[in-house]
Design a protein around this motif. Structure first.
Motif, mmCIF file in Angstrom:
data_model
loop_
_atom_site.group_PDB
_atom_site.id
_atom_site.type_symbol
_atom_site.label_atom_id
_atom_site.label_comp_id
_atom_site.label_asym_id
_atom_site.label_seq_id
_atom_site.Cartn_x
_atom_site.Cartn_y
_atom_site.Cartn_z
ATOM 1 N N LEU A 1 -5.441 7.048 2.138
ATOM 2 C CA LEU A 1 -6.635 6.220 2.345
ATOM 3 C C LEU A 1 -6.856 5.206 1.234
ATOM 4 C CD1 LEU A 1 -9.300 5.518 3.806
ATOM 5 C CD2 LEU A 1 -10.378 7.336 2.427
ATOM 6 N N TRP A 2 -6.815 5.661 -0.022
ATOM 7 C CA TRP A 2 -7.192 4.764 -1.122
ATOM 8 C C TRP A 2 -6.335 3.498 -1.173
ATOM 9 C CZ3 TRP A 2 -5.434 2.558 -5.657
ATOM 10 C CH2 TRP A 2 -6.413 1.995 -6.478
ATOM 11 N N PRO A 3 -5.027 3.558 -0.943
ATOM 12 C CA PRO A 3 -4.247 2.315 -0.939
ATOM 13 C C PRO A 3 -4.702 1.313 0.116
ATOM 14 C CG PRO A 3 -2.793 4.185 -1.243
ATOM 15 C CD PRO A 3 -4.135 4.743 -0.904
ATOM 16 N N LEU A 4 -5.227 1.798 1.234
ATOM 17 C CA LEU A 4 -5.748 0.872 2.246
ATOM 18 C C LEU A 4 -6.991 0.163 1.733
ATOM 19 C CD1 LEU A 4 -5.403 2.895 5.580
ATOM 20 C CD2 LEU A 4 -3.680 1.607 4.309
ATOM 21 N N LEU A 5 -7.854 0.915 1.052
ATOM 22 C CA LEU A 5 -9.064 0.309 0.509
ATOM 23 C C LEU A 5 -8.733 -0.623 -0.649
ATOM 24 C CD1 LEU A 5 -11.376 3.457 0.613
ATOM 25 C CD2 LEU A 5 -11.333 1.528 2.219
ATOM 26 N N PRO B 1 0.808 -1.226 0.000
ATOM 27 C CA PRO B 1 0.000 0.000 0.000
ATOM 28 C C PRO B 1 0.835 1.268 0.000
ATOM 29 C CG PRO B 1 -0.133 -1.126 2.134
ATOM 30 C CD PRO B 1 0.563 -2.058 1.194
ATOM 31 N N PHE B 2 2.047 1.220 0.537
ATOM 32 C CA PHE B 2 2.905 2.402 0.514
ATOM 33 C C PHE B 2 3.394 2.679 -0.906
ATOM 34 C CE2 PHE B 2 3.101 0.509 4.730
ATOM 35 C CZ PHE B 2 2.712 1.586 5.505
ATOM 36 N N CYS B 3 3.661 1.617 -1.654
ATOM 37 C CA CYS B 3 4.002 1.772 -3.070
ATOM 38 C C CYS B 3 2.814 2.306 -3.856
ATOM 39 C CB CYS B 3 4.447 0.436 -3.661
ATOM 40 S SG CYS B 3 5.944 -0.250 -2.918
ATOM 41 N N THR B 4 1.623 1.860 -3.495
ATOM 42 C CA THR B 4 0.413 2.315 -4.175
ATOM 43 C C THR B 4 0.230 3.817 -4.024
ATOM 44 O OG1 THR B 4 -0.648 0.155 -3.887
ATOM 45 C CG2 THR B 4 -2.090 2.016 -4.336
ATOM 46 N N ARG B 5 0.651 4.372 -2.912
ATOM 47 C CA ARG B 5 0.588 5.831 -2.748
ATOM 48 C C ARG B 5 1.301 6.534 -3.900
ATOM 49 N NH1 ARG B 5 2.572 6.710 3.527
ATOM 50 N NH2 ARG B 5 0.710 5.893 4.604
ATOM 51 N N SER C 1 -6.041 -2.408 -0.816
ATOM 52 C CA SER C 1 -5.574 -3.609 -0.131
ATOM 53 C C SER C 1 -6.756 -4.430 0.376
ATOM 54 C CB SER C 1 -4.667 -3.229 1.038
ATOM 55 O OG SER C 1 -3.512 -2.553 0.599
ATOM 56 N N LEU C 2 -7.743 -3.752 0.921
ATOM 57 C CA LEU C 2 -8.910 -4.440 1.480
ATOM 58 C C LEU C 2 -9.745 -5.127 0.407
ATOM 59 C CD1 LEU C 2 -10.287 -4.928 4.207
ATOM 60 C CD2 LEU C 2 -11.587 -2.813 3.832
ATOM 61 N N SER C 3 -9.607 -4.682 -0.845
ATOM 62 C CA SER C 3 -10.391 -5.297 -1.920
ATOM 63 C C SER C 3 -9.942 -6.716 -2.226
ATOM 64 C CB SER C 3 -10.337 -4.435 -3.191
ATOM 65 O OG SER C 3 -9.037 -4.424 -3.784
ATOM 66 N N ILE C 4 -8.846 -7.184 -1.628
ATOM 67 C CA ILE C 4 -8.427 -8.572 -1.808
ATOM 68 C C ILE C 4 -9.135 -9.505 -0.832
ATOM 69 C CG2 ILE C 4 -6.465 -8.696 -0.193
ATOM 70 C CD1 ILE C 4 -4.874 -10.126 -2.361
ATOM 71 N N VAL C 5 -9.943 -8.944 0.061
ATOM 72 C CA VAL C 5 -10.622 -9.735 1.084
ATOM 73 C C VAL C 5 -12.033 -10.073 0.625
ATOM 74 C CG1 VAL C 5 -11.323 -9.872 3.495
ATOM 75 C CG2 VAL C 5 -9.267 -8.577 2.867
ATOM 76 N N LYS C 6 -12.254 -11.331 0.363
ATOM 77 C CA LYS C 6 -13.573 -11.791 -0.081
ATOM 78 C C LYS C 6 -14.576 -11.682 1.064
ATOM 79 C CE LYS C 6 -15.598 -15.688 -2.623
ATOM 80 N NZ LYS C 6 -15.303 -17.031 -3.191
ATOM 81 N N GLY C 7 -15.746 -11.171 0.754
ATOM 82 C CA GLY C 7 -16.800 -11.105 1.751
ATOM 83 C C GLY C 7 -16.985 -9.758 2.411
ATOM 84 N N VAL C 8 -16.086 -8.810 2.136
ATOM 85 C CA VAL C 8 -16.258 -7.462 2.680
ATOM 86 C C VAL C 8 -17.337 -6.739 1.884
ATOM 87 C CG1 VAL C 8 -15.180 -5.206 3.033
ATOM 88 C CG2 VAL C 8 -13.898 -7.298 3.539
ATOM 89 N N SER C 9 -18.273 -6.159 2.589
ATOM 90 C CA SER C 9 -19.336 -5.391 1.949
ATOM 91 C C SER C 9 -19.009 -3.906 2.046
ATOM 92 C CB SER C 9 -20.681 -5.683 2.623
ATOM 93 O OG SER C 9 -21.717 -4.926 2.025
ATOM 94 N N SER D 1 18.168 8.787 -6.959
ATOM 95 C CA SER D 1 17.032 8.002 -6.479
ATOM 96 C C SER D 1 16.574 8.491 -5.124
ATOM 97 C CB SER D 1 17.409 6.521 -6.387
ATOM 98 O OG SER D 1 17.761 5.999 -7.661
ATOM 99 N N MET D 2 15.299 8.290 -4.844
ATOM 100 C CA MET D 2 14.755 8.661 -3.550
ATOM 101 C C MET D 2 13.763 7.607 -3.089
ATOM 102 S SD MET D 2 12.163 11.795 -4.643
ATOM 103 C CE MET D 2 11.782 12.202 -2.948
ATOM 104 N N GLY D 3 13.659 7.436 -1.783
ATOM 105 C CA GLY D 3 12.697 6.527 -1.192
ATOM 106 C C GLY D 3 11.662 7.297 -0.384
ATOM 107 N N GLU D 4 10.893 6.558 0.417
ATOM 108 C CA GLU D 4 9.839 7.105 1.272
ATOM 109 C C GLU D 4 8.651 7.564 0.428
ATOM 110 O OE1 GLU D 4 9.872 6.570 4.320
ATOM 111 O OE2 GLU D 4 12.001 6.120 4.633
ATOM 112 N N SER D 5 7.527 6.888 0.629
ATOM 113 C CA SER D 5 6.376 7.083 -0.245
ATOM 114 C C SER D 5 5.885 8.528 -0.279
ATOM 115 C CB SER D 5 5.237 6.150 0.186
ATOM 116 O OG SER D 5 4.823 6.426 1.516
ATOM 117 N N LEU D 6 5.743 9.160 0.862
ATOM 118 C CA LEU D 6 5.180 10.514 0.858
ATOM 119 C C LEU D 6 6.165 11.546 0.333
ATOM 120 C CD1 LEU D 6 3.054 10.541 4.127
ATOM 121 C CD2 LEU D 6 2.322 10.111 1.769
ATOM 122 N N ASP D 7 7.460 11.277 0.450
ATOM 123 C CA ASP D 7 8.449 12.155 -0.182
ATOM 124 C C ASP D 7 8.334 12.061 -1.700
ATOM 125 O OD1 ASP D 7 9.377 12.905 2.303
ATOM 126 O OD2 ASP D 7 11.138 11.603 2.253
#
Length: 210
Positions: A170-174, A10-14, A176-184, A58-64
Motif C-alpha cells: 500500500l505505502w508505495p502506491l501512496l 512503486p515495486f522498487c519502493t516495496r 507515488s500518489l504524493s507526486i500529484v498536485k491537488g490531491v487532498s 542476485s534475485m528479482g521480484e519485489s515481494l521475493d
C-alpha cells in the motif's frame, strides 16, 4: 547487499521500505532507464528491483526480495496481510496509474537524468497508457473520483500502528500518489504516509508534485 532500483517505481519502493522498516543496511543503486546491460547481467532480463546479495548472487521480484530481507534478522514483520487494505489497493490501482504515470515521465528522478533516458521512458509509457497529455488534462476528474476512495482508506488506516505485508504494497502506491498536485489526503492517510516515510527511510514525493 546492493539494491538496484528506479526511484519512481512503486515495486522498487516495496523493497526499499522493507529494508528501512527492518533497519537492515544496504547500498542503493539507481539503474538508468535505458540500461539493459546491468539487469540482464544480474538476473538475465531487464527488470527492477534487483537485490545483489552478499554472496554475489542476485534475485528479482519485489515481494521475493521483501521476504528475503524479512528473514535476515529478528522477528518477521511482513508475514500477515490485511484483506481490506489489499482490496482497496487493487481497486484504486487503475485510477492511480492515470494520475501517476504522466507525472513520472516529467519527474526529477535520477534514472531519467539524460534526455535519452527520459524520452525512452516517455515512449514506453505512452505505448502502454496512450496519450499522456490527455491523462494530465483529465486530472480534475480523476482526483474527484479518487476522493471517496481516499476517505474509505482513511477508515482502514485510522489508528493503524502494526506493519504487515499489506503496508509493503500500500505505502508505495501512496508515495507515488504524493507526486500529484491537488490531491487532498485525509488526516489518517497523511499521518500513515508520514509515519512510514520516517520509519522506512524512503522520502515521499510532495516536493516535486505536479
Amino acid at each position: 547487499m546492493k539494491l538496484y532500483v528506479y526511484d519512481h517505481c512503486p515495486f522498487c519502493t516495496r523493497a526499499r521500505l522493507a529494508f528501512g522498516l527492518k533497519k537492515q543496511p544496504f547500498d542503493l543503486a539507481i539503474i538508468m532507464e535505458g540500461d539493459v546491460e546491468t539487469p540482464t547481467r544480474l538476473v538475465g532480463k531487464k527488470m527492477v528491483p534487483i537485490l545483489q546479495k552478499d554472496d554475489g548472487t542476485s534475485m528479482g521480484e519485489s515481494l521475493d526480495i521483501v521476504a528475503y530481507v524479512d528473514g535476515l534478522s529478528g522477528e518477521r514483520l511482513f508475514a500477515g496481510k490485511d484483506e481490506a487494505v489489499d482490496a482497496w489497493a487493487k481497486d484504486a490501482w487503475p485510477l492511480l496509474l492515470k494520475l501517476i504515470i504522466p507525472r513520472f515521465t516529467k519527474g526529477d528522478f535520477p534514472e531519467l537524468a539524460t534526455p535519452e533516458a527520459r524520452e525512452a521512458y516517455r515512449l514506453r509509457e505512452e505505448k502502454a497508457f496512450g496519450d499522456l497529455e490527455a491523462l494530465m488534462a483529465g486530472t480534475p476528474g480523476f482526483i474527484a473520483e479518487l476522493g471517496p476512495k481516499l476517505e474509505a482508506l482513511a477508515s482502514l488506516l485510522e489508528g493503524r500502528t502494526a506493519v504487515s505485508l499489506s503496508d509493503i504494497t500500500l505505502w508505495p502506491l501512496l508515495r507515488s500518489l504524493s507526486i500529484v498536485k491537488g490531491v487532498s489526503f485525509p488526516t489518517p492517510v497523511f499521518v500513515y504516509m508520514k509515519r512510514l516515510e520516517s520509519e522506512g527511510g524512503v522520502p515521499l514525493l510532495f516536493d516535486q508534485a505536479i
